[in-house]
Design a protein around this motif. Structure first.
Motif, PDB file in Angstrom:
ATOM      1  N   LEU A  70       0.889  -1.293   0.065  1.00 60.92           N
ATOM      2  CA  LEU A  70      -0.081  -0.108   0.055  1.00 60.92           C
ATOM      3  C   LEU A  70       0.837   1.226   0.028  1.00 60.92           C
ATOM      4  CD1 LEU A  70      -2.794   1.208   0.169  1.00 60.92           C
ATOM      5  CD2 LEU A  70      -2.535   1.100   2.622  1.00 60.92           C
ATOM      6  N   VAL A  71       1.851   1.317   0.885  1.00 61.79           N
ATOM      7  CA  VAL A  71       2.691   2.272   0.791  1.00 61.79           C
ATOM      8  C   VAL A  71       4.310   1.800   1.005  1.00 61.79           C
ATOM      9  CG1 VAL A  71       3.771   4.244   2.238  1.00 61.79           C
ATOM     10  CG2 VAL A  71       1.281   3.725   2.369  1.00 61.79           C
ATOM     11  N   PHE A 140      11.734  11.544   6.733  1.00 52.29           N
ATOM     12  CA  PHE A 140      11.337   9.934   6.567  1.00 52.29           C
ATOM     13  C   PHE A 140      10.209   9.649   5.809  1.00 52.29           C
ATOM     14  CE2 PHE A 140       8.675  11.159  10.069  1.00 52.29           C
ATOM     15  CZ  PHE A 140       7.875  10.072  10.342  1.00 52.29           C
ATOM     16  N   GLY A 141      10.202   8.478   5.258  1.00 53.05           N
ATOM     17  CA  GLY A 141       8.809   8.041   4.467  1.00 53.05           C
ATOM     18  C   GLY A 141       7.983   7.777   5.492  1.00 53.05           C
ATOM     19  N   HIS A 142       6.851   8.402   5.164  1.00 54.46           N
ATOM     20  CA  HIS A 142       5.537   8.076   6.183  1.00 54.46           C
ATOM     21  C   HIS A 142       4.363   8.397   5.566  1.00 54.46           C
ATOM     22  CE1 HIS A 142       6.011  12.134   6.944  1.00 54.46           C
ATOM     23  NE2 HIS A 142       4.611  12.296   7.519  1.00 54.46           N
ATOM     24  N   ARG A 143       3.126   7.791   5.827  1.00 51.45           N
ATOM     25  CA  ARG A 143       1.821   8.234   5.496  1.00 51.45           C
ATOM     26  C   ARG A 143       0.665   7.947   6.584  1.00 51.45           C
ATOM     27  NH1 ARG A 143      -1.552   6.068   0.032  1.00 51.45           N
ATOM     28  NH2 ARG A 143      -3.311   7.280   0.393  1.00 51.45           N
ATOM     29  N   PHE A 181     -10.967   5.753  18.930  1.00 48.09           N
ATOM     30  CA  PHE A 181     -10.597   5.571  17.490  1.00 48.09           C
ATOM     31  C   PHE A 181      -9.303   4.953  17.448  1.00 48.09           C
ATOM     32  CE2 PHE A 181     -13.370   9.411  17.749  1.00 48.09           C
ATOM     33  CZ  PHE A 181     -14.612   9.221  17.227  1.00 48.09           C
ATOM     34  N   LEU A 182      -8.856   4.641  16.361  1.00 42.59           N
ATOM     35  CA  LEU A 182      -7.652   4.182  15.987  1.00 42.59           C
ATOM     36  C   LEU A 182      -7.104   5.033  14.806  1.00 42.59           C
ATOM     37  CD1 LEU A 182      -8.279   0.056  15.890  1.00 42.59           C
ATOM     38  CD2 LEU A 182      -6.757   1.490  17.745  1.00 42.59           C
ATOM     39  N   GLY A 183      -5.957   5.167  14.815  1.00 40.87           N
ATOM     40  CA  GLY A 183      -5.102   5.693  13.755  1.00 40.87           C
ATOM     41  C   GLY A 183      -4.043   5.219  13.431  1.00 40.87           C
ATOM     42  N   GLU A 184      -3.148   5.488  12.232  1.00 37.92           N
ATOM     43  CA  GLU A 184      -1.999   4.681  12.095  1.00 37.92           C
ATOM     44  C   GLU A 184      -0.885   5.673  11.205  1.00 37.92           C
ATOM     45  OE1 GLU A 184      -5.206   2.194  12.528  1.00 37.92           O
ATOM     46  OE2 GLU A 184      -4.924   3.332  10.616  1.00 37.92           O
ATOM     47  N   VAL A 185       0.314   5.365  11.587  1.00 38.38           N
ATOM     48  CA  VAL A 185       1.271   6.237  10.701  1.00 38.38           C
ATOM     49  C   VAL A 185       2.078   4.960   9.924  1.00 38.38           C
ATOM     50  CG1 VAL A 185       3.040   7.854  10.639  1.00 38.38           C
ATOM     51  CG2 VAL A 185       1.170   8.245  12.242  1.00 38.38           C
ATOM     52  N   TYR A 186       2.211   5.034   8.839  1.00 39.73           N
ATOM     53  CA  TYR A 186       2.816   3.959   8.298  1.00 39.73           C
ATOM     54  C   TYR A 186       4.347   4.740   7.946  1.00 39.73           C
ATOM     55  CZ  TYR A 186      -0.731   0.800   6.588  1.00 39.73           C
ATOM     56  OH  TYR A 186      -1.794  -0.173   6.521  1.00 39.73           O
ATOM     57  N   VAL A 187       5.506   4.083   8.470  1.00 38.56           N
ATOM     58  CA  VAL A 187       6.667   4.666   8.515  1.00 38.56           C
ATOM     59  C   VAL A 187       8.028   3.581   7.905  1.00 38.56           C
ATOM     60  CG1 VAL A 187       6.065   5.876  10.643  1.00 38.56           C
ATOM     61  CG2 VAL A 187       7.279   3.726  10.553  1.00 38.56           C
ATOM     62  N   ASP A 188       9.046   4.256   7.395  1.00 33.34           N
ATOM     63  CA  ASP A 188      10.122   3.485   7.104  1.00 33.34           C
ATOM     64  C   ASP A 188      11.112   3.104   7.769  1.00 33.34           C
ATOM     65  OD1 ASP A 188      11.180   5.906   6.811  1.00 33.34           O
ATOM     66  OD2 ASP A 188      11.572   5.850   4.666  1.00 33.34           O
ATOM     67  N   LEU A 189      10.907   3.483   9.081  1.00 36.46           N
ATOM     68  CA  LEU A 189      12.023   3.395  10.348  1.00 36.46           C
ATOM     69  C   LEU A 189      11.714   2.094  11.111  1.00 36.46           C
ATOM     70  CD1 LEU A 189      11.368   7.067  11.655  1.00 36.46           C
ATOM     71  CD2 LEU A 189      13.144   6.197  10.142  1.00 36.46           C
ATOM     72  N   PRO A 190      12.825   1.449  11.169  1.00 37.00           N
ATOM     73  CA  PRO A 190      12.853   0.145  11.806  1.00 37.00           C
ATOM     74  C   PRO A 190      12.496   0.062  13.211  1.00 37.00           C
ATOM     75  CG  PRO A 190      15.025   0.297  11.246  1.00 37.00           C
ATOM     76  CD  PRO A 190      14.212   1.318  10.739  1.00 37.00           C
ATOM     77  N   LEU A 191      11.358   0.704  13.875  1.00 33.79           N
ATOM     78  CA  LEU A 191      10.996   0.842  15.218  1.00 33.79           C
ATOM     79  C   LEU A 191      10.938  -0.324  15.971  1.00 33.79           C
ATOM     80  CD1 LEU A 191       8.609   3.732  14.888  1.00 33.79           C
ATOM     81  CD2 LEU A 191      10.972   4.177  15.712  1.00 33.79           C
ATOM     82  N   PRO A 192      11.448  -0.574  17.048  1.00 36.50           N
ATOM     83  CA  PRO A 192      11.078  -1.953  17.915  1.00 36.50           C
ATOM     84  C   PRO A 192       9.625  -2.044  17.967  1.00 36.50           C
ATOM     85  CG  PRO A 192      11.987  -0.157  19.342  1.00 36.50           C
ATOM     86  CD  PRO A 192      12.164   0.267  18.105  1.00 36.50           C
ATOM     87  N   VAL A 193       9.199  -3.389  17.688  1.00 34.79           N
ATOM     88  CA  VAL A 193       7.789  -3.563  17.855  1.00 34.79           C
ATOM     89  C   VAL A 193       7.303  -3.626  19.370  1.00 34.79           C
ATOM     90  CG1 VAL A 193       7.756  -4.694  15.392  1.00 34.79           C
ATOM     91  CG2 VAL A 193       7.785  -6.094  17.540  1.00 34.79           C
ATOM     92  N   THR A 194       6.072  -3.390  19.535  1.00 34.57           N
ATOM     93  CA  THR A 194       5.563  -3.544  20.855  1.00 34.57           C
ATOM     94  C   THR A 194       4.909  -4.886  20.876  1.00 34.57           C
ATOM     95  OG1 THR A 194       3.674  -2.174  20.159  1.00 34.57           O
ATOM     96  CG2 THR A 194       5.242  -1.069  21.429  1.00 34.57           C
ATOM     97  N   PRO A 195       4.749  -5.534  22.113  1.00 30.71           N
ATOM     98  CA  PRO A 195       4.246  -6.948  22.466  1.00 30.71           C
ATOM     99  C   PRO A 195       2.574  -6.762  21.917  1.00 30.71           C
ATOM    100  CG  PRO A 195       5.506  -6.270  24.196  1.00 30.71           C
ATOM    101  CD  PRO A 195       5.324  -5.182  23.587  1.00 30.71           C
ATOM    102  N   PRO A 196       2.141  -8.002  21.180  1.00 36.47           N
ATOM    103  CA  PRO A 196       0.714  -7.945  20.858  1.00 36.47           C
ATOM    104  C   PRO A 196      -0.154  -8.109  22.272  1.00 36.47           C
ATOM    105  CG  PRO A 196       1.763 -10.236  20.579  1.00 36.47           C
ATOM    106  CD  PRO A 196       2.908  -9.235  20.709  1.00 36.47           C
TER     107      PRO A 196
END
Length: 364
Positions: A70-71, A140-143, A181-196
């Motif tokens: 998508l991005v 940085f790349g984001h949307r 509400f939920l919102g998202e930022v798609y990024v090209d930075l390899p941030l550490p993921v948070t636990p599910p």
């Protein structure tokens, strides 16, 4: 990635939550982009036709489950939760809502839609969050997305620890219920993921049992074509006659599956004035809303999510609710009949069809 790049990513990750909270978000998380496990469920849901006339759900194909398609360049998705329960919501707010639903002559608008359009609020604040990241990381790349593109929001929320997917298909949080509400930022930075997040619905089926139209046909499976939120907002044509009596006085959206959910005893008030109730959306009668001309509808719904359905669908929804109030023997039944009949001949064909149905309703 070099050492300097790793240091920048670590610095962004360290400050992300603080930035988000300062912008009015209640929680922040980071998900990876591998959503392959969700693809078959999406395909099955679409194949069953459960999306109804929401063609946009199908038009992007599997890009909904493939953020990097998508991005291009996306390697992480920053997910954000923003609570929307109005600041003035009193203790026992769910009881107040149930009482309103039980008063046929009153109009019920979904809680989230009584304030400012959430699309605008979240989009601006998510972009501000992206700007904060850029101050540290550089360009940085984001949307930014706010219910505005083919994004599997609940799936991303689950993977990033915001909440789990409830049996009503909405995201649920132990700390905040589902009134967010939920919102998202798609990024090209390899941030550490948070636990599910882990699921905590257990054996509870309250949301399935309470749904007026039985739109939740099985745990985690929603037939949008039967959902009152879909029928009153997304559906452009005539509302199926069999479903009209089940809609009660709901004229925009439906909160029943959230009102009954035990986890919403933890729902949090929004810190923002944007989601405060606008008059008279939290306390209007059907007759009061029916009296709005198109100009008044546009004025009253300026900056509101309600405006996007337009005056014709708004009147369609009201006509159904008025027919249900007549059938319930509401004290204003005679006035409701007269108000419907007065504008029957001058109404749009879609509205006229629903007026005719409403005028055939009889109290037992």
């Amino acid at each position: 990635m070099g050492r300097q790049g790793q240091d920048v990513v670590a610095l962004v990750a360290q400050q992300l939550e603080g930035w988000a909270q300062s912008l009015g978000f209640s929680q922040i998380g980071v998900a990876d982009v591998d959503l392959r496990a969700a693809e078959q469920g999406l395909l099955d849901w679409l194949a069953a036709g459960f999306h109804g006339e929401m063609a946009y759900m199908q038009s992007h194909g599997l890009k909904r489950a493939r953020p990097a398609e998508l991005v291009p360049g996306t390697v992480r998705v920053v997910t954000a939760r923003m609570d929307y329960l109005p600041r003035g919501a009193e203790e026992g707010w769910t009881e107040r809502e149930w009482k309103r639903l039980a008063a046929p002559g009153q109009a019920t608008v979904s809680i989230y839609a009584r304030g400012r359009d959430y699309h605008k609020v979240l989009r601006q604040r998510l972009q501000a969050l992206a700007d904060r990241i850029a101050e540290v990381a550089g360009p940085f790349g984001h949307r930014v997305f706010t219910d505005s593109a083919p994004v599997l929001e609940a799936e991303l929320a689950t993977r990033s620890g915001i909440g789990w997917r409830g049996k009503h298909t909405l995201a649920l949080s132990r700390e905040g219920g589902s009134m967010f509400f939920l919102g998202e930022v798609y990024v090209d930075l390899p941030l550490p993921v948070t636990p599910p997040a882990e699921a905590h619905c257990g054996r509870c089926t309250a949301c399935l049992d309470v749904c007026p139209t039985r739109a939740i046909i099985a745990p985690y499976r929603l037939d949008a074509r039967r959902c009152i939120s879909y029928l009153t907002i997304e559906h452009p044509g005539p509302i199926p006659e069999a479903l009209r009596p089940l809609m009660g006085n709901r004229v925009y959206g439906c909160d029943d599956c959230q009102l009954v959910c035990p986890w919403n005893k933890y729902a949090r008030r929004s810190p923002l004035p944007d989601f405060d109730e606008r008059e008279p959306l939290g306390g209007a009668s059907l007759l009061e809303l029916w009296a709005w001309s198109e100009d008044e509808f546009l004025r009253r719904t300026e900056g509101s999510p309600i405006r996007r359905i337009g005056h014709v669908r708004w009147r369609r929804n009201l006509a159904v609710a008025m027919g249900n109030a007549i059938a319930a023997g509401d004290v204003a039944a005679l006035a409701l009949r007269e108000a419907l009949a007065d504008v029957r001949d001058s109404s749009d064909a879609l509205v006229r069809e629903h007026i005719d149905w409403a005028l055939t309703q009889q109290a037992p």
